[in-house]
Structure formats: structure tokens, C-alpha cells
Design a protein around this motif. Sequence first.
Motif, mmCIF file in Angstrom:
data_model
loop_
_atom_site.group_PDB
_atom_site.id
_atom_site.type_symbol
_atom_site.label_atom_id
_atom_site.label_comp_id
_atom_site.label_asym_id
_atom_site.label_seq_id
_atom_site.Cartn_x
_atom_site.Cartn_y
_atom_site.Cartn_z
ATOM 1 N N GLN A 158 50.642 63.973 50.896
ATOM 2 C CA GLN A 158 50.300 65.354 50.562
ATOM 3 C C GLN A 158 50.203 66.185 51.836
ATOM 4 O OE1 GLN A 158 50.175 66.863 47.711
ATOM 5 N NE2 GLN A 158 49.476 68.812 48.511
ATOM 6 N N ARG A 159 49.551 65.626 52.854
ATOM 7 C CA ARG A 159 49.422 66.338 54.130
ATOM 8 C C ARG A 159 50.804 66.569 54.736
ATOM 9 N NH1 ARG A 159 45.405 63.762 55.788
ATOM 10 N NH2 ARG A 159 46.455 61.989 56.730
ATOM 11 N N ALA A 160 51.658 65.565 54.654
ATOM 12 C CA ALA A 160 53.022 65.704 55.191
ATOM 13 C C ALA A 160 53.783 66.800 54.427
ATOM 14 C CB ALA A 160 53.771 64.372 55.105
ATOM 15 N N ARG A 161 53.616 66.850 53.108
ATOM 16 C CA ARG A 161 54.276 67.901 52.318
ATOM 17 C C ARG A 161 53.762 69.278 52.725
ATOM 18 N NH1 ARG A 161 53.949 63.920 48.133
ATOM 19 N NH2 ARG A 161 51.929 64.702 47.472
ATOM 20 N N GLN A 162 52.453 69.380 52.926
ATOM 21 C CA GLN A 162 51.867 70.661 53.334
ATOM 22 C C GLN A 162 52.373 71.072 54.712
ATOM 23 O OE1 GLN A 162 47.690 69.783 52.985
ATOM 24 N NE2 GLN A 162 47.584 70.475 50.855
ATOM 25 N N GLU A 163 52.425 70.108 55.633
ATOM 26 C CA GLU A 163 52.926 70.410 56.978
ATOM 27 C C GLU A 163 54.384 70.854 56.917
ATOM 28 O OE1 GLU A 163 52.323 67.197 59.705
ATOM 29 O OE2 GLU A 163 50.139 67.291 59.527
ATOM 30 N N ARG A 164 55.167 70.146 56.126
ATOM 31 C CA ARG A 164 56.589 70.493 56.002
ATOM 32 C C ARG A 164 56.720 71.909 55.442
ATOM 33 N NH1 ARG A 164 58.357 65.998 54.116
ATOM 34 N NH2 ARG A 164 57.834 66.404 51.954
ATOM 35 N N ALA A 165 55.935 72.240 54.427
ATOM 36 C CA ALA A 165 55.986 73.587 53.845
ATOM 37 C C ALA A 165 55.572 74.624 54.885
ATOM 38 C CB ALA A 165 55.075 73.663 52.622
#
Length: 135
Positions: free
Chosen positions: A58-65
Amino acid sequence: LLLAASREHHPDKQEPGKPAEPSMQQALNAALEDTYSRIQETKKRIEAEAQRSEAEQQRARQERAMYEELLKYCHVLTQKREQEERQKKEQAQEMQRKQKEKEEEEQRRKRERVEEEQRQERERVKEEQRQEQRQ
């Protein structure tokens, strides 16, 4: 060990005529409890790792976004800067063109004034010559 513990909990499956000894029963129960608690700990650890993994994803998805938004913003800023540079260049070229036109106009007027002065001078000289011839 587990087989013996199983027989303790299911006395109908015990070998006939061989009751489990109390110390053996306690040892089997302790082993069973130990095994059960290890399984529970392992289960909790696996669940915690799965939650951590999900949180990391989830953190990786948020960072990517977030980085994608930053890239879009940078792209917009770059386009804006390039447009401003083009406009400045066009304005500078327009100013140079107008300055050149102004200088050319000044040169033309100067040339016309000089030509007019020369023409008047020639006429004056001719007129003087005519008057001298009359005298």
C-alpha cells in the motif's frame, strides 16, 4: 508423540489393557500444548508478515502515485517554462524587427533630406549662375 497424545484424548483408541501413565500423559499434554503454541505463534507471525507486506505494498502504491503526480507537475512546469522562453524569444525578435524598421525609416528620411538639400543647393547654384549671366 502426537500419536500418543491423540490416544490420551481418545481413550477408546488406546491399546486395550494399557492405560497411559500419568507422567506420560502429562508429558504428552505438555508436548501437545507446546506444539499448539508454536503453531499459534507461527500463524501469528505469518499473519503479521502478510499485514506488513500488504502495508508495504500500500505504501509503495501511494509513493508511486505521489511520484506520478510529481512527474505530471514537473512536466507542466517544463512546458510552461518552454512556452515562456518561446514568448520571450518571439518578443525579442519582434522588438529587433521594429527597431530595424525604425532605423531603416530614419535612414530613408535622412537620405531624402540630404537629397532635398542637394537638390535645393543645385537649384540655388543654377539660379546664381543665371543671375550672373544676366548681369
